[in-house]
Every structure is written in C-alpha cells, then in structure tokens.
Write a protein that holds these residues in place. Structure first.
Motif, PDB file in Angstrom:
ATOM      1  N   TRP A  44       1.231  -1.284   0.341  1.00 18.64           N
ATOM      2  CA  TRP A  44      -0.328  -0.121  -0.374  1.00 18.64           C
ATOM      3  C   TRP A  44       0.947   1.471   0.022  1.00 18.64           C
ATOM      4  O   TRP A  44       1.340   1.367   0.949  1.00 18.64           O
ATOM      5  CB  TRP A  44      -0.884  -0.001   1.588  1.00 18.64           C
ATOM      6  N   VAL A  45       0.773   2.036  -0.611  1.00 17.02           N
ATOM      7  CA  VAL A  45       1.658   3.356  -0.907  1.00 17.02           C
ATOM      8  C   VAL A  45       0.812   4.730  -1.071  1.00 17.02           C
ATOM      9  O   VAL A  45      -0.583   4.603  -2.345  1.00 17.02           O
ATOM     10  CB  VAL A  45       2.343   3.357  -2.397  1.00 17.02           C
ATOM     11  N   SER A  46       1.055   5.174  -0.233  1.00 20.97           N
ATOM     12  CA  SER A  46       0.212   6.346  -0.494  1.00 20.97           C
ATOM     13  C   SER A  46       0.459   7.750  -0.110  1.00 20.97           C
ATOM     14  O   SER A  46       2.143   7.936  -0.378  1.00 20.97           O
ATOM     15  CB  SER A  46      -1.073   6.919   0.339  1.00 20.97           C
ATOM     16  N   ASP A  47       0.550   9.326  -0.576  1.00 24.70           N
ATOM     17  CA  ASP A  47       0.779  10.612  -0.913  1.00 24.70           C
ATOM     18  C   ASP A  47      -0.139  11.308   0.175  1.00 24.70           C
ATOM     19  O   ASP A  47      -1.402  11.688  -1.157  1.00 24.70           O
ATOM     20  CB  ASP A  47       1.387  11.085  -2.617  1.00 24.70           C
ATOM     21  N   PHE A  48       0.072  11.868   0.635  1.00 20.32           N
ATOM     22  CA  PHE A  48      -0.656  12.700   1.521  1.00 20.32           C
ATOM     23  C   PHE A  48      -0.452  14.149   1.308  1.00 20.32           C
ATOM     24  O   PHE A  48       1.503  14.513   2.244  1.00 20.32           O
ATOM     25  CB  PHE A  48      -1.272  12.581   2.795  1.00 20.32           C
ATOM     26  N   THR A  49      -0.759  15.247   1.023  1.00 21.70           N
ATOM     27  CA  THR A  49      -0.738  16.060   1.107  1.00 21.70           C
ATOM     28  C   THR A  49      -1.525  17.617   1.009  1.00 21.70           C
ATOM     29  O   THR A  49      -2.651  17.231   0.549  1.00 21.70           O
ATOM     30  CB  THR A  49       0.179  16.810  -0.576  1.00 21.70           C
ATOM     31  N   TYR A  50      -0.980  18.434   2.616  1.00 19.87           N
ATOM     32  CA  TYR A  50      -2.198  19.315   2.378  1.00 19.87           C
ATOM     33  C   TYR A  50      -2.265  21.181   1.439  1.00 19.87           C
ATOM     34  O   TYR A  50      -1.108  21.099   2.250  1.00 19.87           O
ATOM     35  CB  TYR A  50      -2.555  18.895   3.826  1.00 19.87           C
ATOM     36  N   VAL A  51      -3.389  20.814   1.010  1.00 20.75           N
ATOM     37  CA  VAL A  51      -2.660  22.805   0.895  1.00 20.75           C
ATOM     38  C   VAL A  51      -4.246  23.301   1.665  1.00 20.75           C
ATOM     39  O   VAL A  51      -5.618  22.247   1.464  1.00 20.75           O
ATOM     40  CB  VAL A  51      -2.948  22.637   0.035  1.00 20.75           C
ATOM     41  N   ALA A  52      -4.373  24.013   2.036  1.00 20.83           N
ATOM     42  CA  ALA A  52      -5.593  24.674   2.523  1.00 20.83           C
ATOM     43  C   ALA A  52      -6.349  25.715   1.184  1.00 20.83           C
ATOM     44  O   ALA A  52      -5.809  25.393   0.686  1.00 20.83           O
ATOM     45  CB  ALA A  52      -5.501  25.895   4.126  1.00 20.83           C
TER      46      ALA A  52
END
Length: 53
Positions: A44-52
């Motif tokens: 399982w591979v993920s990328d979490f990027t947060y931009v308001a």
C-alpha cells in the motif's frame, strides 16, 4: 488577461507547502520504486499533501 499583461489581485502570502531541511533524516524508500506487488494488496503506497483551500 495574460495577453494584455494584467493579473488578479492577490492578498497575503502564498502558502508554503514544503519546507525541505537537508539536515533532517530522510525516510527510506520501502518499495524501491517498484509499485507492482507480488499479489493484490501486498503493498500500500500513498501520498498525503495538505493545502488549505
């Protein structure tokens, strides 16, 4: 707007989404860029990027 050289009004600073620090430890690449596993759901591979927004 680009053709005539105008742009919309921008207030405040742009959000800084990354702050790279070369002195910090870099996590190892656990999958060695091989995104195909030996069986379904093996990796399982993920990328979490947060931009308001």
């Amino acid at each position: 707007m680009k053709d005539i050289g105008i742009e919309g009004l921008s207030r405040g600073k742009k959000p800084q989404t990354t702050n790279p620090d070369k002195a910090l430890y870099c996590r190892l690449d656990k999958v060695n860029r091989q995104f195909r596993g030996p069986a379904p759901t093996a990796s399982w591979v993920s990328d979490f990027t947060y931009v308001a927004t």
